[in-house]
Design a protein around this motif. Structure first.
Motif, short mmCIF file in Angstrom:
data_model
loop_
_atom_site.label_atom_id
_atom_site.label_comp_id
_atom_site.label_asym_id
_atom_site.label_seq_id
_atom_site.Cartn_x
_atom_site.Cartn_y
_atom_site.Cartn_z
N GLU A 139 0.84 -1.19 0.00
CA GLU A 139 0.00 0.00 0.00
C GLU A 139 0.88 1.25 0.00
N GLU A 185 -7.50 2.43 -2.05
CA GLU A 185 -7.66 1.82 -0.71
C GLU A 185 -8.50 2.73 0.19
N GLU A 192 -3.21 0.42 -3.58
CA GLU A 192 -2.48 -0.83 -3.33
C GLU A 192 -2.14 -1.47 -4.66
#
Ligand code: GLU
Ligand code: MG
Length: 448
Positions: A139, A185, A192
Motif C-alpha cells: 500500500e 484503498e 495498493e
C-alpha cells in the motif's frame, strides 16, 4: 525535459543500467553504467562498500560499525531480475537488476540480505522438501497530488489519477513485476498494488521493484508515492503484506489440508506456530522503523498481537480465503499472509526471517496455534494468556530489546550483521528522537 533538450534527441542519450541492492533500511541503492556494457558488468559486478550497510534511512552512517572505512565488495547482478521500463514519457529507460553482495572472489557476503534469503530457501528445501511461493502486496499514498476528495475504494478515486494508474501498470508489467491490481484503498489518496505469486526470491525482488517503479512514475507527475507505514498520525497505515505458500517436489500445493483446523496442512500448521512464537522478535526486522510502531496498533487492520486468524484482518498471520467457484481449486489459491511488515524493511530480509521462524516451528514439530477469528484486543487478559495472544512490541526500541532477547532469532545471523543492525537502528532512533508524530510522518515520507 522534452525530447530534444540540450539539442539532443533522447534516443541519442546513453542509456544507463543500474545494479542495485535493497538494504536493511529498505532503501534501494546502487551504481550505474552505460547499458551497452552490460555483459562486462554481469561478469565483474560493480564496487560496493561494507559500511554502506550501516546507513540509516536518513543518510547518516552509524558509527561505530563493524567495518568503518575498511573493505571492498561487489554487487553481482541476477540477470533474471531485470527491470527495464521504456514507457515513461520524457525520461530515458529505467533499467536495473537486483544483486547479491559478494566479496572480491564472488562469494556471498555474510551480511547480504538477498543471499540470506537464498540460503534460507535452500535450507527450507533441504529440510522439508518444499519450495516457497510468495507475493508482496503493498500500500502507498500519493502525496502532493491535490486531488478532490473521493470515496474510499471508489471508482472516482481511481479515475482521478489518470493517466497515473494505467502508466504505472504498464511500467510494472515492463519491469517484470506481473502486477495484478491497482486499487484505491481506504486511506486518503491511498492505493495498493498486488502482483502474481512467484518463487520467493522473485517475490522479494518484486517488492523492491514495485516500490522503485511506483515512486518513479509518481515523480513524473510531481508527486511522492509514499510507502511509509504512516503519512498522517490520524490516518490509515501502509502495509506490506507477505503472502506465503508451499509447493512439494512435484510443484503441487502443500499448504492446504481441508481436514485440518484452518485447512492448514500439518507442516503449514507447524510453520505458523514457529512464526507466532518468534513474532515479537521478528518485527524488529519486518517493521523496523520508529514510525512502524505508529501503524502496528490495535483496531487498525494492521497487526498488534501474536495471533493466527482465518480471514481476520486483525490477525498478524492471516489465513486467506479461497474461491469456491466451479473450476477453482482451493489448494492452489491457499496461502498465509504475514501482515506485520512495512516498506521500511528489506523485502528479502522480511521474507527470510518469517521463513526461518516457520522452519524452526517445523523442526520442532510444533502444534498449530489456536485460530483467533475475532479482534484479539477484544479478549480479556486471561483469555489472551490462555490463547497465547501477546502484544507485539510497541516501539522500535522495545522491538530491538525483544530481538536481543531471542537467541533463536539472533542465532540466524553473524555477529557483524547484528552489531551493524543494532547500531544502525539505534542511530535512527536517536536521529528522530523528539519529533512530534506529524514530524515523524513527514521525515519518513521523504525517504519511503
Ligand atoms: N492498511 C492496512 C495496513 O496497515 C491493511 C488494510 C488491508 O487489509 O488491506 O496493513
Ligand atoms: Mg490493503
Amino acid at each position: 525535459m522534452n525530447d530534444s533538450s540540450n539539442g539532443r534527441a533522447r534516443g541519442a542519450l546513453t542509456e544507463l543500467a543500474t545494479f542495485v541492492t535493497t538494504d536493511i533500511a529498505g532503501v534501494t541503492r546502487g551504481r550505474s553504467f552505460a547499458a551497452q556494457d552490460i555483459e562486462d558488468y554481469f561478469r565483474k559486478g560493480v564496487g560496493w562498500v561494507p559500511a554502506n550497510l550501516a546507513l540509516t534511512p536518513f543518510d547518516v552512517i552509524a558509527d561505530p560499525n563493524p567495518w568503518g572505512s575498511a573493505g571492498d565488495l561487489r554487487l553481482m547482478a541476477d540477470p533474471a531480475s531485470k527491470a527495464r521500463v521504456t514507457c515513461l514519457p520524457d525520461v530515458t529507460p529505467l533499467h536495473f537488476y537486483h544483486c547479491d553482495i559478494t566479496d572480491l572472489k564472488g562469494e556471498p557476503w555474510e551480511c547480504c540480505v538477498r543471499s540470506f534469503l537464498k540460503a534460507t530457501l535452500a535450507d527450507f528445501k533441504t529440510e522439508t522438501g518444499l519450495g516457497v511461493v510468495g507475493a508482496v502486496e503493498q500500500e502507498f499514498q500519493v502525496l502532493g497530488a491535490d486531488w478532490p476528495a473521493a470515496p474510499s475504494f471508489g471508482l472516482r478515486a481511481q479515475r482521478r489519477t489518470e493517466p497515473f494508474g494505467p502508466l504505472l501498470m504498464t511500467a510494472l508489467k515492463e519491469a517484470g513485476a506481473e502486477p495484478e491490481m491497482f486499487l484505491p484503498e481506504y486511506g486518503k489518496d491511498q492505493f495498493e498494488i498486488t502482483c502474481r505469486p512467484a518463487p520467493a526470491l522473485v517475490a522479494a525482488d518484486r517488492g523492491a521493484t514495485i516500490r522503485a517503479v511506483t515512486k518513479e512514475v509518481a515523480a513524473l507527475f510531481g508527486w511522492n508515492a509514499s510507502f511509509a507505514p504512516k503519512t498522517d498520525p490520524d490516518g490509515v497505515g501502509n502495509g506490506v503484506h507477505l503472502h506465503i505458500s508451499f509447493t512439494d517436489a512435484d510443484g503441487h500445493p502443500a499448504t492446504f489440508d481441508a481436514s485440518r483446523p484452518g485447512r492448514l496442512s500439518a507442516i503449514a500448521g507447524s510453520f505458523a506456530a514457529g512464526v507466532i512464537r518468534h513474532l515479537p522478535a521478528l518485527v524488529a526486522f519486518t517493521a523496523p522503523s520508529v514510525l512502524s510502531y505508529m501503524r502496528l496498533v490495535p483496531h487498525h487492520w494492521s497487526a498488534a498481537y501474536t495471533c493466527l486468524g482465518e480471514k481476520n484482518r486483525e490477525a498478524t498471520l492471516r489465513i486467506c480465503p479461497t474461491l469456491d467457484l466451479p473450476g477453482s481449486d482451493p489448494a492452489r489459491q491457499f496461502n498465509m499472509e504475514y501482515r506485520a511488515a512495512d516498506a521500511c524493511a528489506s523485502p528479502h530480509l522480511s521474507l527470510a526471517v518469517v521463513l526461518r521462524a516457520g522452519l524452526e516451528g517445523i523442526r520442532a514439530g510444533l502444534e498449530p496455534p489456536p485460530l483467533i477469528n475475532a479482534d484479539p484486543s477484544d479478549f480479556s487478559p486471561e483469555e489472551q494468556e490462555k490463547l497465547g495472544i501477546r502484544r507485539l512490541p510497541a516501539s522500535l526500541a522495545e522491538a530491538l530489546d525483544t530481538l536481543a532477547a531471542d537467541p533463536v532469532v539472533t542465532g540466524w545471523f553473524t555477529k557483524d550483521f547484528l552489531d551493524c543492525y543494532f547500531a544502525m537502528k539505534r542511530k535512527e532512533i536517536e536521529i528522530v528522537d523528539g519529533l512530534s508524530p506529524e514530524g515523524l510522518c513527514s521525515r519518513y515520507a521523504t525517504v519511503y
